[in-house]
Design a protein around this motif. Structure first.
Motif, PDB file in Angstrom:
ATOM      1  N   LYS A 244       0.770  -1.251   0.096  1.00 34.51           N
ATOM      2  CA  LYS A 244      -0.133  -0.114  -0.040  1.00 34.51           C
ATOM      3  C   LYS A 244       0.737   1.262   0.039  1.00 34.51           C
ATOM      4  O   LYS A 244       0.487   2.091  -0.499  1.00 34.51           O
ATOM      5  CB  LYS A 244      -0.984   0.034   1.235  1.00 34.51           C
ATOM      6  CG  LYS A 244      -1.786   1.236   1.274  1.00 34.51           C
ATOM      7  CD  LYS A 244      -2.496   1.126   2.589  1.00 34.51           C
ATOM      8  CE  LYS A 244      -3.385   2.392   2.623  1.00 34.51           C
ATOM      9  NZ  LYS A 244      -4.621   2.412   3.971  1.00 34.51           N
ATOM     10  N   TYR A 245       1.865   1.280   0.667  1.00 38.74           N
ATOM     11  CA  TYR A 245       2.837   2.478   1.027  1.00 38.74           C
ATOM     12  C   TYR A 245       4.090   2.369   0.137  1.00 38.74           C
ATOM     13  O   TYR A 245       5.223   2.813   0.263  1.00 38.74           O
ATOM     14  CB  TYR A 245       3.125   2.546   2.446  1.00 38.74           C
ATOM     15  CG  TYR A 245       1.968   3.114   3.308  1.00 38.74           C
ATOM     16  CD1 TYR A 245       1.175   4.271   2.982  1.00 38.74           C
ATOM     17  CD2 TYR A 245       1.221   2.161   3.998  1.00 38.74           C
ATOM     18  CE1 TYR A 245       0.239   4.609   3.556  1.00 38.74           C
ATOM     19  CE2 TYR A 245       0.251   2.374   4.781  1.00 38.74           C
ATOM     20  CZ  TYR A 245      -0.388   3.770   4.546  1.00 38.74           C
ATOM     21  OH  TYR A 245      -1.601   4.001   5.351  1.00 38.74           O
ATOM     22  N   CYS A 246       4.047   1.469  -1.076  1.00 32.09           N
ATOM     23  CA  CYS A 246       5.233   1.311  -1.807  1.00 32.09           C
ATOM     24  C   CYS A 246       4.950   2.423  -3.146  1.00 32.09           C
ATOM     25  O   CYS A 246       4.056   2.257  -3.767  1.00 32.09           O
ATOM     26  CB  CYS A 246       5.421  -0.153  -2.515  1.00 32.09           C
ATOM     27  SG  CYS A 246       6.697  -0.530  -3.666  1.00 32.09           S
ATOM     28  N   TRP A 247       6.119   3.398  -2.987  1.00 30.72           N
ATOM     29  CA  TRP A 247       5.631   4.647  -4.082  1.00 30.72           C
ATOM     30  C   TRP A 247       6.400   4.237  -5.369  1.00 30.72           C
ATOM     31  O   TRP A 247       6.077   5.244  -6.305  1.00 30.72           O
ATOM     32  CB  TRP A 247       6.213   5.742  -3.547  1.00 30.72           C
ATOM     33  CG  TRP A 247       6.058   5.844  -1.880  1.00 30.72           C
ATOM     34  CD1 TRP A 247       6.741   6.335  -0.755  1.00 30.72           C
ATOM     35  CD2 TRP A 247       4.567   5.949  -1.328  1.00 30.72           C
ATOM     36  NE1 TRP A 247       6.177   6.687   0.223  1.00 30.72           N
ATOM     37  CE2 TRP A 247       4.813   6.371  -0.147  1.00 30.72           C
ATOM     38  CE3 TRP A 247       3.352   5.828  -2.073  1.00 30.72           C
ATOM     39  CZ2 TRP A 247       3.671   6.461   0.736  1.00 30.72           C
ATOM     40  CZ3 TRP A 247       1.973   5.596  -1.138  1.00 30.72           C
ATOM     41  CH2 TRP A 247       2.166   6.314   0.327  1.00 30.72           C
ATOM     42  N   TRP A 248       7.231   3.256  -5.419  1.00 30.22           N
ATOM     43  CA  TRP A 248       7.882   3.083  -6.669  1.00 30.22           C
ATOM     44  C   TRP A 248       7.518   1.910  -7.268  1.00 30.22           C
ATOM     45  O   TRP A 248       6.933   1.756  -8.299  1.00 30.22           O
ATOM     46  CB  TRP A 248       9.339   3.213  -6.688  1.00 30.22           C
ATOM     47  CG  TRP A 248      10.092   3.341  -7.745  1.00 30.22           C
ATOM     48  CD1 TRP A 248      10.007   4.075  -8.846  1.00 30.22           C
ATOM     49  CD2 TRP A 248      10.961   2.249  -8.329  1.00 30.22           C
ATOM     50  NE1 TRP A 248      10.710   3.763 -10.019  1.00 30.22           N
ATOM     51  CE2 TRP A 248      11.471   2.739  -9.612  1.00 30.22           C
ATOM     52  CE3 TRP A 248      11.782   0.987  -7.742  1.00 30.22           C
ATOM     53  CZ2 TRP A 248      12.454   1.878 -10.150  1.00 30.22           C
ATOM     54  CZ3 TRP A 248      12.463   0.384  -8.237  1.00 30.22           C
ATOM     55  CH2 TRP A 248      12.942   0.819  -9.651  1.00 30.22           C
ATOM     56  N   ASN A 249       7.846   0.476  -7.055  1.00 36.63           N
ATOM     57  CA  ASN A 249       8.043  -0.788  -7.569  1.00 36.63           C
ATOM     58  C   ASN A 249       7.673  -1.829  -6.579  1.00 36.63           C
ATOM     59  O   ASN A 249       8.706  -2.136  -6.107  1.00 36.63           O
ATOM     60  CB  ASN A 249       9.195  -0.832  -8.563  1.00 36.63           C
ATOM     61  CG  ASN A 249       8.984  -2.006  -9.573  1.00 36.63           C
ATOM     62  OD1 ASN A 249       8.570  -3.012  -9.091  1.00 36.63           O
ATOM     63  ND2 ASN A 249       9.110  -1.846 -10.842  1.00 36.63           N
ATOM     64  N   TRP A 250       6.678  -2.434  -6.484  1.00 37.81           N
ATOM     65  CA  TRP A 250       6.304  -3.418  -5.521  1.00 37.81           C
ATOM     66  C   TRP A 250       7.292  -4.795  -5.873  1.00 37.81           C
ATOM     67  O   TRP A 250       7.871  -5.285  -4.870  1.00 37.81           O
ATOM     68  CB  TRP A 250       5.141  -3.917  -5.407  1.00 37.81           C
ATOM     69  CG  TRP A 250       4.675  -4.807  -4.434  1.00 37.81           C
ATOM     70  CD1 TRP A 250       3.968  -5.939  -4.697  1.00 37.81           C
ATOM     71  CD2 TRP A 250       4.950  -4.918  -3.080  1.00 37.81           C
ATOM     72  NE1 TRP A 250       4.064  -6.973  -3.706  1.00 37.81           N
ATOM     73  CE2 TRP A 250       4.483  -6.269  -2.415  1.00 37.81           C
ATOM     74  CE3 TRP A 250       5.519  -4.289  -2.237  1.00 37.81           C
ATOM     75  CZ2 TRP A 250       4.466  -6.530  -1.063  1.00 37.81           C
ATOM     76  CZ3 TRP A 250       5.662  -4.462  -0.852  1.00 37.81           C
ATOM     77  CH2 TRP A 250       5.214  -5.687  -0.387  1.00 37.81           C
TER      78      TRP A 250
END
Length: 294
Positions: A244-250
């Protein structure tokens, strides 16, 4: 300053309370879980402090709160001295660890850590707290800081003020460097890592942000400063990585977790969430479980 008129209804009756300005960053219950707890959208006082020692810790939580959302009795304000932060966390042969406090709103209350080297001549700050003259005086008295390691773009806070006041050199990954363009040293690429000094490494772990890194202290029974890459959940008793709080690439964040599998971590000290001590061998099992559930 917290306002009694904005006191949240979840608070237990008594002099300490959290008001509606709370941003639910978790600094209070991470520091003082006996008296503060998380709710769905905020934190609250679930038990009123009793006695000077408990009240002192609750007042430290008030001081640490990045938005001033905690209120308490004025007559107890003298229980907090400017020498309280940084707070000791654990001792390690490669350096003693302290929690800096003074969390910054711009970092959503992220934790900052201090490594006090055995010689006191190679002290390191991990991520930046908000600027605090009392904290700066205290750290100067402990030998100052020579290096600041910024794990990612979210938690740079008042790094420039600290660098100017204490004369430290800073590191950040090039892919996050637009968040701190005046930093002196850039990490480039996502290879195994860079050794800053003996027993201290910066390891790129892209995912949460493109330039996310973790800091590893020690050769055996290491301490991992994980930024926002990983943290510990006390309620679920597990390592957490947040999609949910991954801003770039999971998917890249999952790959980055695998890079840490072979370590023997004694302490996980994150930017957000609970710190946690692991017995020897527990780290790999816990991280493997987390990766399996991603």
């Amino acid at each position: 300053m917290a306002q009694e008129k904005n006191r949240l209804p979840e608070n237990l009756q008594g002099p300490f309370f959290v008001d509606s300005s709370c941003i639910n960053c978790g600094t209070c219950w991470q520091l003082d879980p006996k008296h503060f707890a998380p709710a769905k959208n905020n934190s609250f006082v679930h038990q009123q402090p009793q006695g000077g020692k408990e009240k002192r810790l609750a007042i430290l939580a008030m001081q640490d709160c990045p938005v001033g959302a905690i209120g308490g009795p004025n007559q107890h304000s003298n229980l907090t001295l400017e020498t309280d932060f940084p707070l000791p966390v654990t001792k390690h042969p490669a350096g003693n660890i302290y929690y800096c406090g003074w969390s910054a709103k711009s970092s959503f209350g992220a934790s900052s850590w201090l490594i006090l080297s055995p010689s006191h001549k190679a002290n390191v700050m991990i991520d930046s707290p908000r600027w605090s003259a009392p904290l700066a005086r205290r750290i100067k008295g402990m030998g100052g800081i020579q290096t600041m390691l910024l794990t990612h773009r979210d938690d740079v806070a008042d790094h420039a003020h600290w660098a100017k006041a204490l004369g430290c050199k800073r590191w950040i990954h090039k892919n996050d460097s637009d968040a701190a363009p005046t930093v002196e040293n850039l990490v480039i690429g996502s290879a195994a890592g860079i050794r800053i000094r003996e027993s201290l490494q910066l390891i790129p772990t892209p995912g949460h942000t493109e330039g996310s890194m973790v800091v590893l202290l020690g050769e055996h029974r290491q301490i991992l400063f994980s930024g926002d890459h990983l943290w510990w959940n006390n309620q679920k008793q597990e390592i957490v990585a947040s999609k949910k709080y991954c801003w770039w690439n999971w998917q890249e964040q999952i790959k980055s977790m695998h890079k840490l599998m072979g370590l023997d971590i004694a302490w996980l000290l994150p930017g957000h969430g609970n710190a946690h001590h692991f017995q020897s061998g527990e780290w790999s099992k816990a991280l493997k479980k987390t990766i399996r559930h991603c």
